[in-house]
Write an enzyme that holds these catalytic residues in place. Sequence first.
Site, PDB file in Angstrom:
ATOM      1  N   ARG A   1      29.191  -8.061 -15.509  1.00 40.17           N
ATOM      2  CA  ARG A   1      29.962  -7.707 -14.313  1.00 40.17           C
ATOM      3  C   ARG A   1      31.428  -8.097 -14.475  1.00 40.17           C
ATOM      4  NH1 ARG A   1      29.160  -4.133 -10.478  1.00 40.17           N
ATOM      5  NH2 ARG A   1      27.003  -4.522 -11.124  1.00 40.17           N
TER       6      ARG A   1
ATOM      7  N   ASN B   1      23.072 -11.416  -4.584  1.00 39.15           N
ATOM      8  CA  ASN B   1      23.612 -11.051  -5.895  1.00 39.15           C
ATOM      9  C   ASN B   1      22.714  -9.971  -6.512  1.00 39.15           C
ATOM     10  OD1 ASN B   1      24.274 -11.903  -9.111  1.00 39.15           O
ATOM     11  ND2 ASN B   1      25.980 -11.986  -7.695  1.00 39.15           N
TER      12      ASN B   1
ATOM     13  N   HIS C   1      23.462  -9.313 -10.197  1.00 41.15           N
ATOM     14  CA  HIS C   1      24.692  -8.516 -10.116  1.00 41.15           C
ATOM     15  C   HIS C   1      25.688  -9.002 -11.164  1.00 41.15           C
ATOM     16  CE1 HIS C   1      28.531  -7.118  -8.078  1.00 41.15           C
ATOM     17  NE2 HIS C   1      27.807  -6.033  -7.969  1.00 41.15           N
ATOM     18  N   CYS C   2      25.784 -10.317 -11.342  1.00 45.21           N
ATOM     19  CA  CYS C   2      26.733 -10.897 -12.316  1.00 45.21           C
ATOM     20  C   CYS C   2      26.442 -10.427 -13.747  1.00 45.21           C
ATOM     21  CB  CYS C   2      26.649 -12.419 -12.292  1.00 45.21           C
ATOM     22  SG  CYS C   2      27.054 -13.183 -10.726  1.00 45.21           S
ATOM     23  N   SER C   3      25.191 -10.126 -14.039  1.00 37.74           N
ATOM     24  CA  SER C   3      24.805  -9.821 -15.429  1.00 37.74           C
ATOM     25  C   SER C   3      24.746  -8.320 -15.712  1.00 37.74           C
ATOM     26  CB  SER C   3      23.435 -10.455 -15.728  1.00 37.74           C
ATOM     27  OG  SER C   3      22.432  -9.877 -14.923  1.00 37.74           O
TER      28      SER C   3
END
Length: 345
Positions: free
Chosen positions: A96, A285, A336-338
């Site tokens: 992300r 997330n 979401h971050c990954s």
Amino acid sequence: MSHHRDHRTAEPFPRVPADDVPHARTWMSWPSRRGVWGLRLGGVQRDIALIARTIAEFEPVVMCAPDDWTAGKARTQCGSGVEVTTAIPTDDLWMRDIAPVFRRDGYGGLDAVVLNFNGWGGKQVHRDDARVAERIAAHRGLRHTYADFVGEGGAIETDGDGTVMATESSLVNKNRNRGMSRDEIEEAVLDAYGADTMIWLPGIKGQDITDDHVDVTSRFVRPGVVMVQLPPADRDDAWARDAREQFAILSEATDARGRRLRVVPVHGPDTVRSRSSNFVDSYLNFHLVNGGVVTTRFGDPYKDAAAKEALAAAFPGREVVQIDVDRLMAGGGGIHCSTMHEPLP
């Protein structure tokens, strides 16, 4: 709290669409560095493989790996449903933040904007990660431009309809944008995203590697509607106060179209299985995929079920899939971050 400018001219301009548009694919990155993850690497790899396999049931996934050996390991764990490539080497898994931000160019195509990733303010090795955005754009044959600020995709939420939101702690920070005022950073963000209005949330500096990315706490559902995760009433740590403050500010905010935001609360878990001080207990997330929402569960049956219900109501017609990625969340980020979605043009 928000600043307005008028972007609506006769000429089309590039704009970052909302996450819920149809996707061509999701981009991910295989964690491979012991220097970053130490003994936790194997567990985090298993969680990344689970996320990739889950998303691959909905849309194509491309997993970037730094070399043939790690690519082989990624293929074994992710299975044949996930494409693994060594064409775009990476240092870590947080796609992300290192991927380009894809925009619809206004002429029926895509372009990409590079947010000049600098290791979240020089906190981590990022020699390859700093090049990922331009390499993905080149790999896809997309024109790319460089934003006039340093930031990460997880730092900025957009509704695709003229409004963005971010924490000051992650962008108005000398570790990324030394010497720039908040107004100058805002102008650069609005320009990069093709947006008109920016909603600022204070956030928290120096408590985590991201300096408090907005995408862990507050997410756009659709234009005019935001979800915020609230902590249990008995929690009064910095993160709990931050979440309540985000809820309060967004409840008073108006967007680019003059709408007063509707803020939907989601309640965080009362208990989690992890003892990590960096653990991110976020249901929000999540990653939207074609026909689905991929999110977390933490073993708190009541709160897990309530979060699933809230997301199903927020995104009607999408299947909500909850997975256990505690080892990833203990590393300070989530689903979401990954991931980074590439929209269809």
